[in-house]
Enzyme design. Structure first.
Site, short mmCIF file in Angstrom:
data_model
loop_
_atom_site.label_atom_id
_atom_site.label_comp_id
_atom_site.label_asym_id
_atom_site.label_seq_id
_atom_site.Cartn_x
_atom_site.Cartn_y
_atom_site.Cartn_z
N ASP A 425 -72.31 -65.06 -62.51
CA ASP A 425 -72.66 -66.27 -61.53
C ASP A 425 -72.15 -65.65 -60.30
O ASP A 425 -71.50 -64.46 -60.35
CB ASP A 425 -71.52 -67.40 -61.87
CG ASP A 425 -71.17 -68.13 -60.88
OD1 ASP A 425 -71.94 -68.58 -60.22
OD2 ASP A 425 -69.89 -68.22 -60.40
N ASP A 620 -66.86 -68.14 -63.06
CA ASP A 620 -65.38 -68.38 -62.45
C ASP A 620 -64.81 -69.70 -63.33
O ASP A 620 -63.61 -69.99 -62.90
CB ASP A 620 -65.37 -68.60 -61.03
CG ASP A 620 -66.05 -69.32 -60.49
OD1 ASP A 620 -67.03 -69.99 -61.24
OD2 ASP A 620 -66.24 -69.87 -59.21
P1 ADP Z 1 -72.93 -70.34 -57.42
O1 ADP Z 1 -73.95 -70.98 -58.51
O2 ADP Z 1 -73.13 -69.04 -56.79
O3 ADP Z 1 -71.42 -70.28 -58.11
P2 ADP Z 1 -72.22 -73.13 -56.42
O4 ADP Z 1 -72.91 -73.67 -57.80
O5 ADP Z 1 -70.75 -73.55 -56.29
O6 ADP Z 1 -72.71 -71.51 -56.35
O7 ADP Z 1 -72.92 -73.54 -55.40
C1 ADP Z 1 -74.23 -73.34 -55.01
C2 ADP Z 1 -74.51 -73.92 -53.73
O8 ADP Z 1 -74.54 -75.32 -53.16
C3 ADP Z 1 -73.94 -73.34 -52.52
O9 ADP Z 1 -74.50 -72.13 -52.29
C4 ADP Z 1 -74.04 -74.34 -51.40
O10 ADP Z 1 -75.30 -74.18 -50.76
C5 ADP Z 1 -74.01 -75.54 -52.24
N1 ADP Z 1 -72.69 -76.32 -52.18
C6 ADP Z 1 -71.89 -76.30 -53.38
N2 ADP Z 1 -70.75 -77.03 -52.93
C7 ADP Z 1 -70.94 -77.28 -51.67
C8 ADP Z 1 -70.05 -77.92 -50.69
N3 ADP Z 1 -68.88 -78.67 -51.04
N4 ADP Z 1 -70.50 -78.05 -49.30
C9 ADP Z 1 -71.85 -77.55 -49.06
N5 ADP Z 1 -72.47 -76.88 -49.96
C10 ADP Z 1 -72.14 -76.98 -51.17
MG MG Z 2 -69.20 -70.11 -59.05
#
Ligand code: ADP
Ligand code: MG
Length: 724
Positions: A425, A620
């Site tokens: 991730d 994570d």
């Molecule tokens: P990853 O898959 O890299 O762990 P996440 O699933 O946490 O990332 O988030 C993916 C995307 O969703 C972020 O890059 C962002 O664009 C959007 N995102 C998630 N949570 C938020 C939030 N609270 N506010 C704005 N954008 C968000």
């Molecule tokens: Mg993550």
């Protein structure tokens, strides 16, 4: 990050409880199988894992239908003693009776020398040998007879004790009858006493080696301090036993002392060595409001801590419990070995009887027939088979724990050894997950501060690091944030709230598209920045750009995996641009971006290719739970307080990605050691039995070989302690 949760929450079903029982008197895989079978027969028991290495039974049962006393009774019916394992203490030690061994040796060695060198013995010398070996066999070796007897009484079955007891008894009684009735007696008194002595020696050495094998967990337990300095509002601080501390009590931790309980700092500041939890000995700063964990080592400051968890609810206690459960679990291969051993003893008794009959039928002297049958009894015991896997699992899992890798069970260890592809991730795993706002770009006709104010209002309820960073920026800039209602997180896309009666959207392009908000073109975004677009009442207000940092050591960790021939890939909900940038910096080619949580699941499925590729997923642990569970091996980057993460098979206690490669390396080594052990144990029995049956094995050599095989297996497993 989740906080210390209710410990009960980690127990999967409400109507299921886990009991840990100390079992006394088990000696081989056959014993293990027996205890498991008797426990399994109890109505209301859903699973029973018995380990010869720790002498413990871990039983999953329905407290509505079974009581712990029923479990103990079942084990007693199987012919062993049991009691409930006292919480928070180490597994019991197999008592290795040195006295019996020394007495047996002092008698058996001269008897053996006399037997070999003094061939033409007068009758009186034979009688002395007869009496001396009786002392060894029935005195020092009484535990074999007691064990054989209790197994017999518990339903006419046989264990390893039966084989030893029968073997030495046969040698002795046959010799006695020769002495009494024959003119030229052929006796095996020294054989009987040597067998008992060697087996005692084998068990003694084995117990010592097993002790070392479980030492890592014992070391963890010994880390828990016994007393604490309780601070009362009235009077001076008082040194009290840790067991008397209650949640909410105030405890003082002086410089250089161990933190006594889990808690939160309420005054003072210091740095704490948390190597116990993370394997990382760089001290961590602790000031007011920061949680501390019992068992960690305080540096040079003095702090007062408000207790948040005590006794079995502390992180340390849970850690020990998880490690012990993992150590008691069995990979599928050992279940097979246990099944074989369960039928082993009766089969061996039949082979021994056939050997005796066969040699007599072929016209051999009684003495030869008896000798060969005794050799079969002695060589056949499957004790090395019973130790082959559990000792390796114990040492492997224990070693992993001491390196900050928490492996949940033997199956996970086994799967980790076969991993061909590791999927990471991005946010919070490959990167720190600590965002900072790098640019705020308002659309035409929108004030920068108004954009930030609306963005912060939207993110107020968000637990995502992006949200926290935006709120922090608004506070730093002194922007007044309007109130919002109806917060809704759209996982992997952004958030939606109501401000002034209209919908605010803050998130990625997918979220904007869903809300029919069109994005302006031709805006230059900072490189590798995560972009949050903001819209209010369908009107585009602008975007906030945030940057995260690549986690320290991530590059090296990925290079190490590749060097082991393991492929890597990255999954992220973030934009393709950011993902590519980070992928390039880390040397990851296979990058899949803009994925919603369910698309991450689909990606894992695709990468697993129907189970032909064994895939590990590293996340994570908070928002990646589903993907972690779907992968063959789910690896969570956990803080110590997250050790109860249920979805993950493996938890990396430190925030250190090198643990991924270490997990795979350690698993591979452990599986190799298990294979070696099983091969050795099987080979030993399958070569030894025919040799003995056909008269090519002296019973004393058989006893030596058997004792040696157990010791060899345990010693081989101990090599895992050195894996780095
Ligand atoms: P990853 O898959 O890299 O762990 P996440 O699933 O946490 O990332 O988030 C993916 C995307 O969703 C972020 O890059 C962002 O664009 C959007 N995102 C998630 N949570 C938020 C939030 N609270 N506010 C704005 N954008 C968000
Ligand atoms: Mg993550």
């Amino acid at each position: 990050m989740t906080t210390v949760s209710d410990p009960e929450a980690s127990i999967p079903q409400r109507d299921s409880r886990r009991a840990v029982l100390d079992v006394e008197g088990m000696h081989c895989a056959a014993c293990v199988g027996r205890v498991e079978r008797f426990l399994g027969k109890v109505e209301g028991v859903s699973a029973a894992d018995v380990s010869l290495a720790t002498n413990q039974a871990h039983v999953q049962y329905d407290p509505g239908r079974v009581a712990e006393s029923d479990l103990i009774a079942a084990i007693e019916r199987a012919g062993y003693l049991a009691r409930v394992h006292p919480e928070g203490t180490a597994a019991p030690e197999q008592e290795a009776s040195a006295t019996d061994l020394w007495i047996a040796g002092a008698i058996a060695v001269p008897a053996l020398i006399a037997g070999m060198l003094w061939m033409a013995r007068p009758a009186w010398a034979e009688w002395i040998l007869c009496a001396a070996s009786a002392v060894v066999i029935f005195g020092c070796g009484r535990s074999f007879f007691a064990g054989a007897w209790s197994a017999l009484r518990a339903g006419g079955s046989a264990t390893m004790d039966t084989l030893i007891a029968l073997g030495s008894l046969a040698a002795w009684t046959f010799s006695l009858s020769e002495l009494a009735f024959s003119h030229a007696p052929v006796t095996y008194f020294e054989t009987g006493s040597t067998i008992v002595t060697l087996i005692l020696m084998g068990r003694f050495l084995e117990a010592r080696a097993r002790h070392r094998a479980v030492a890592s967990v014992r070391a963890l337990i010994s880390l828990a301090p016994r007393t604490a300095l309780r601070v009362d509002e009235t009077g001076p601080p008082l040194e009290v036993p840790v067991a008397t501390i209650r949640v909410g009590d105030l405890v003082r931790v002086r410089p250089g002392e161990q933190v006594a309980v889990d808690g939160v700092v309420v005054s003072g500041s210091t740095s704490v060595d948390e190597a116990l939890l993370t394997g990382e000995s760089v001290p961590v700063a602790k000031n007011v409001g920061v949680p501390v964990v019992g068992g960690t080592l305080n540096g040079s400051g003095s702090i007062d801590v408000r207790a948040t968890a005590v006794g079995s609810a502390t992180v340390l206690a849970r850690l020990v419990r998880l490690v012990e459960e993992a150590q008691a679990s069995k990979p599928p291969v050992q279940r097979l070995a246990d099944k074989i051993s369960a039928v082993f003893v009766p089969v061996v008794l039949i082979i021994a009887a056939l050997t005796l009959a066969g040699w007599l039928f072929a016209g051999a002297a009684h003495a030869i027939a008896v000798r060969n049958a005794v050799a079969v009894l002695v060589i056949a015991c499957p004790c090395a088979l019973g130790l082959a896997t559990p000792t390796a699992i114990i040492v492997g899992v224990g070693r992993a724990a001491s390196l900050g890798v928490l492996v949940r069970n033997a199956q996970a260890l086994e799967a980790a050894a076969r991993v061909r592809l590791v999927v990471f991730d991005k946010t919070g795993t490959l990167t720190e997950g600590r965002f900072r706002v790098v640019d705020v770009h308002a659309a035409d006709g929108v004030a920068r501060d108004d954009l930030l104010a609306i963005a912060a209002a939207a993110q107020h309820g968000s637990e995502h690091p992006i949200g926290a960073a935006i709120v922090r920026q608004a506070l730093d800039d002194g922007v007044s944030v309007p109130s919002s209602t109806g917060f809704e997180a759209v996982h992997g896309e952004g958030v939606r709230v109501i401000v002034d009666g209209a919908v605010v959207l803050a998130g990625n392009p997918a979220l904007m598209a869903a809300g029919a908000v069109s994005l302006p073109s031709g805006v230059d975004d900072p490189p590798a920045a995560t972009i949050v677009h903001v819209a209010h009442a369908g009107r585009y207000l602008g975007r906030v750009a945030l940057a995260d940092q690549i986690r320290q050591g991530a590059r090296e960790a990925i290079a190490a995996l590749k060097a082991r021939g393991v492929d890597v890939a990255m999954l992220t909900g973030d934009s393709v641009l950011v993902a590519r940038e980070i992928g390039a910096a880390l040397g990851i080619q296979d990058v899949r971006a803009s994925l919603r949580p369910e698309e991450k699941l689909a990606a894992i499925d695709a990468l697993r290719a129907g189970g032909t590729t064994v895939v590990a997923m590293v996340g994570d642990g908070v928002n990646d739970a589903a993907a972690l569970a779907r992968a063959d091996v789910g690896i969570a980057m956990g803080q110590a307080t997250d050790v109860a993460l249920e979805a993950a098979d493996v938890t990396l206690l430190g925030a250190d990605l090198s643990g991924v490669e270490r997990t795979i390396r350690l698993s591979r080594r452990t599986v190799t050691i298990i294979r070696q052990n099983l091969f050795w144990a099987f080979a030993f029995n399958s070569i030894g039995i025919p040799l003995a049956a056909f008269g090519h094995l002296n019973p004393m050599i058989a006893a030596f070989a058997m004792a040696f095989s157990s010791v060899a297996v345990v010693t081989n497993s101990l090599r895992l302690r050195r894996v780095g």
